[in-house]
Structure formats: C-alpha cells, structure tokens
Design a protein around this motif. Structure first.
Motif, short mmCIF file in Angstrom:
data_model
loop_
_atom_site.label_atom_id
_atom_site.label_comp_id
_atom_site.label_asym_id
_atom_site.label_seq_id
_atom_site.Cartn_x
_atom_site.Cartn_y
_atom_site.Cartn_z
N VAL A 145 0.84 -1.21 0.00
CA VAL A 145 0.00 0.00 0.00
C VAL A 145 0.87 1.25 0.00
CG1 VAL A 145 -1.87 1.22 1.16
CG2 VAL A 145 -1.83 -1.27 1.16
N HIS A 146 1.20 1.69 -1.20
CA HIS A 146 1.95 2.93 -1.39
C HIS A 146 1.61 3.46 -2.77
CE1 HIS A 146 4.57 0.62 -4.03
NE2 HIS A 146 4.75 -0.25 -3.06
N ALA A 147 2.02 4.67 -3.06
CA ALA A 147 1.65 5.32 -4.32
C ALA A 147 2.78 5.36 -5.34
CB ALA A 147 1.17 6.74 -4.03
N LYS A 148 3.84 4.61 -5.09
CA LYS A 148 5.04 4.70 -5.93
C LYS A 148 4.80 4.33 -7.39
CE LYS A 148 8.01 3.65 -1.96
NZ LYS A 148 8.96 2.66 -1.37
N LYS A 149 3.80 3.48 -7.65
CA LYS A 149 3.58 3.01 -9.02
C LYS A 149 2.57 3.84 -9.80
CE LYS A 149 4.88 -1.84 -8.36
NZ LYS A 149 4.44 -3.25 -8.54
N PHE A 150 1.94 4.82 -9.17
CA PHE A 150 1.00 5.67 -9.90
C PHE A 150 1.76 6.66 -10.79
CE2 PHE A 150 -1.99 4.74 -6.31
CZ PHE A 150 -3.01 4.20 -7.08
N TYR A 151 1.28 6.86 -12.00
CA TYR A 151 1.86 7.88 -12.88
C TYR A 151 0.81 8.28 -13.91
CZ TYR A 151 2.49 4.09 -16.30
OH TYR A 151 2.27 3.03 -17.17
N THR A 152 1.03 9.40 -14.57
CA THR A 152 0.08 9.86 -15.57
C THR A 152 0.66 9.71 -16.97
OG1 THR A 152 0.91 12.12 -15.31
CG2 THR A 152 -1.06 11.52 -14.07
N VAL A 153 -0.25 9.63 -17.95
CA VAL A 153 0.15 9.58 -19.35
C VAL A 153 -0.27 10.89 -20.01
CG1 VAL A 153 0.04 7.07 -19.46
CG2 VAL A 153 -2.02 8.40 -19.95
N ASN A 154 0.01 11.02 -21.30
CA ASN A 154 -0.17 12.31 -21.97
C ASN A 154 -1.61 12.77 -22.09
OD1 ASN A 154 2.57 12.66 -22.34
ND2 ASN A 154 2.59 11.62 -24.33
N SER A 155 -2.56 11.89 -21.84
CA SER A 155 -3.97 12.29 -21.94
C SER A 155 -4.44 13.09 -20.72
CB SER A 155 -4.87 11.06 -22.13
OG SER A 155 -4.64 10.11 -21.11
N CYS A 156 -3.59 13.26 -19.72
CA CYS A 156 -3.93 14.06 -18.53
C CYS A 156 -4.25 15.50 -18.96
CB CYS A 156 -2.75 14.06 -17.55
SG CYS A 156 -2.97 15.15 -16.13
N ILE A 157 -5.38 16.03 -18.43
CA ILE A 157 -5.80 17.38 -18.79
C ILE A 157 -5.66 18.36 -17.61
CG2 ILE A 157 -7.35 16.64 -20.64
CD1 ILE A 157 -9.68 16.95 -18.65
N SER A 158 -4.97 17.94 -16.56
CA SER A 158 -4.73 18.79 -15.40
C SER A 158 -6.01 19.28 -14.75
CB SER A 158 -3.87 20.02 -15.81
OG SER A 158 -2.69 19.61 -16.45
N CYS A 159 -7.03 18.44 -14.74
CA CYS A 159 -8.34 18.85 -14.19
C CYS A 159 -8.37 18.86 -12.66
CB CYS A 159 -9.44 17.94 -14.72
SG CYS A 159 -9.38 16.23 -14.12
N GLY A 160 -7.47 18.11 -12.03
CA GLY A 160 -7.43 18.08 -10.57
C GLY A 160 -8.44 17.15 -9.92
N LYS A 161 -9.13 16.35 -10.72
CA LYS A 161 -10.11 15.41 -10.16
C LYS A 161 -9.44 14.47 -9.17
CE LYS A 161 -14.12 13.14 -10.13
NZ LYS A 161 -15.40 13.73 -9.67
N CYS A 162 -8.26 13.98 -9.50
CA CYS A 162 -7.54 13.06 -8.62
C CYS A 162 -7.23 13.69 -7.27
CB CYS A 162 -6.26 12.57 -9.29
SG CYS A 162 -5.18 13.89 -9.87
N VAL A 163 -6.95 15.00 -7.29
CA VAL A 163 -6.66 15.72 -6.05
C VAL A 163 -7.91 15.76 -5.17
CG1 VAL A 163 -5.96 17.93 -5.06
CG2 VAL A 163 -4.89 17.12 -7.17
N SER A 164 -9.05 16.06 -5.78
CA SER A 164 -10.28 16.26 -5.01
C SER A 164 -10.86 14.97 -4.47
CB SER A 164 -11.32 16.97 -5.87
OG SER A 164 -11.75 16.16 -6.95
N VAL A 165 -10.59 13.81 -5.11
CA VAL A 165 -11.20 12.56 -4.64
C VAL A 165 -10.31 11.77 -3.69
CG1 VAL A 165 -12.60 12.35 -6.73
CG2 VAL A 165 -10.38 11.18 -6.62
N CYS A 166 -9.10 12.26 -3.43
CA CYS A 166 -8.21 11.54 -2.52
C CYS A 166 -8.61 11.79 -1.07
CB CYS A 166 -6.76 11.99 -2.73
SG CYS A 166 -5.60 11.17 -1.59
#
Length: 256
Positions: free
Chosen positions: A178-199
């Motif tokens: 249980v860690h976040a080391k393997k999470f990463y984004t690809v080029n389709s990221c639109i910088s919407c911040g949804k991931c920030v708000s749902v954490c």
C-alpha cells in the motif's frame, strides 16, 4: 445512522440502498477522514458502518477514525463490508474494536460487489459489473431487513485461510503493497485536478499541471478509477483494464 466510506462507489451504493430500506440518515465519511475531523457524533438509532474490504479487514483509515471518534447515543453497531470475494476474519477485529469503544457489536456481513482493486486484480466491464451488483441486491436487502428488525448479522463459517488473511497477510500487505510509488500519468492528462479532489488523505497535489503522489496512500483507487480521461496508470498492471466506478450509483441515486 449509516456512515460510509467509498473510493469507487460500491460502499456508497450499498449504504444508500440500506438507508432507503430502513429509512435512516446516510452520511459520507470522506470529509471527516480527509480533514482529520474526530468530533463526536450522536445518533439515537443504531449505527451502521458500510465500508470496502482492504486486505480482509476494514480500511485502516476508517479504523483510525473510529478509534478517535466518540459515537454517542445508541450503543448498537453493525458493519457491512463490500468486497471482491471475501471479508476473511474481519469480524474478529471489529468485535475487539467495539469492545474497546464499549459498544454492542451486532455483527458484520460481506456483500460481494464488482472488483475495483485495479492495482492487483482485473476490473470488470460495465456489463459484468451490473450482473454482479444484481446478484448482490438480495443480500443487501436481507442485511437491511436484519438491521431494521434489530437482529444480529449472521456469522459465516471461517476457514484457516480467512484467519491468516485477516491476520498475518493484512499486517504484511500494508507496508509492502500500500503505497503510491507506481502511480503515474500519461499524456492524456488534462490537469483537471479530479484526482486531487477525490483523494481521502490529501495525498495528491498538482505540480506543473500533473498529479504528484505523497506517502499517505490507502489504495482506495479513487484517483485512477475516477480520472475522466483514464490518464492514470498503476505500473504495468492497469494498462488496458477498464476503470471501475459503481455503475448503479448514478442510475438510482442523485450524486452530490
């Protein structure tokens, strides 16, 4: 009062359905957990905690919140755990938690729902997910009926593996996996911040328009599964797998 925590909607759906069946208030614990809000809560009606299963027990972030929060009024408490297959021996640890809080443990029931743990397992298509949820409806209704009537939830038989999974495996699983080391984004990221708000742990921030993960991840899978562009991956495992968000939540219940 029904309290729930949900990363991708399974436990939210179950909690709201039980709430509708028994005519009780339903409350999302997201903001309380996110803000370390341990202020006392009160209910004259029995408490019902609806949560996902993490490594055959309730999520540690929910455990911490419950240990730190005074629940006043009713002393009776039920637990409903959504899972991909089994809740193991979770009841043993919940009974101990209730004893420490001087509450009356009324049992724990597992509700098999679609798999969301895209970090290790395969997530279902929407069609398959709907089938799994339909199969769970009867068990949800049965649990709601028992709770409404003040009856204890049934204790299913335990295997040796159930005891090992909720004990030794759970203890090892968190520090190792249980860690976040393997999470990463690809080029389709639109910088919407949804991931920030749902954490639920404020563990994600945007830097130069891209999410950066901290060291407080609980593996709820909300960020990767709720990304509107499917721009988040978890190592190589998540590639080409469908992102899972409970497909019935939007159909039956109006979202906040």
């Amino acid at each position: 009062m029904i309290l729930y925590f949900s990363g991708t909607g399974n436990s939210e759906y179950v909690a709201k359905k039980i709430g509708k069946k028994i005519g009780d208030e339903v409350m999302d614990l997201f903001e309380k957990i996110r803000n370390d809000d341990f202020s006392s809560m009160h209910s004259e009606r029995k408490w019902v905690i609806v949560v996902p299963t993490y490594a055959w027990r309730i999520p540690r972030i929910v455990q911490k919140w419950m240990e730190s929060t005074s629940l006043t009024g009713s002393k009776d408490i039920y637990f409903v755990m959504t899972c991909g297959g089994s809740i193991g021996n979770a009841g043993k640890y919940l009974e101990k938690l209730c004893a420490r809080k001087k509450m009356n443990y009324y049992g724990c029931i597992g509700i098999t729902m679609p798999e969301n743990y895209i970090a290790l397992f395969s997530t279902p298509t929407k069609e398959k997910a709907m089938q799994i949820i339909e199969q769970a409806e009867g068990i949800i209704d049965h649990a709601a009926s028992l709770i409404k009537n003040g009856e204890r939830l049934p204790q299913s038989g335990l295997s040796f593996s159930d005891k090992i999974n909720s004990g030794i495996v759970n203890a090892v699983f968190y520090p190792v996996f249980v860690h976040a080391k393997k999470f990463y984004t690809v080029n389709s990221c639109i910088s919407c911040g949804k991931c920030v708000s749902v954490c639920p742990l404020n563990n994600i921030r945007l830097e130069n328009g891209r999410p950066v993960w901290g060291d407080k991840c609980t593996h709820c899978m909300a960020c990767i599964c709720r990304c509107p562009k499917e721009a988040i991956e978890y190592g190589k495992h998540s590639k080409d797998l469908p992102r899972y968000v409970c497909p019935k939540s939007d159909i039956i219940y109006e979202k906040k």
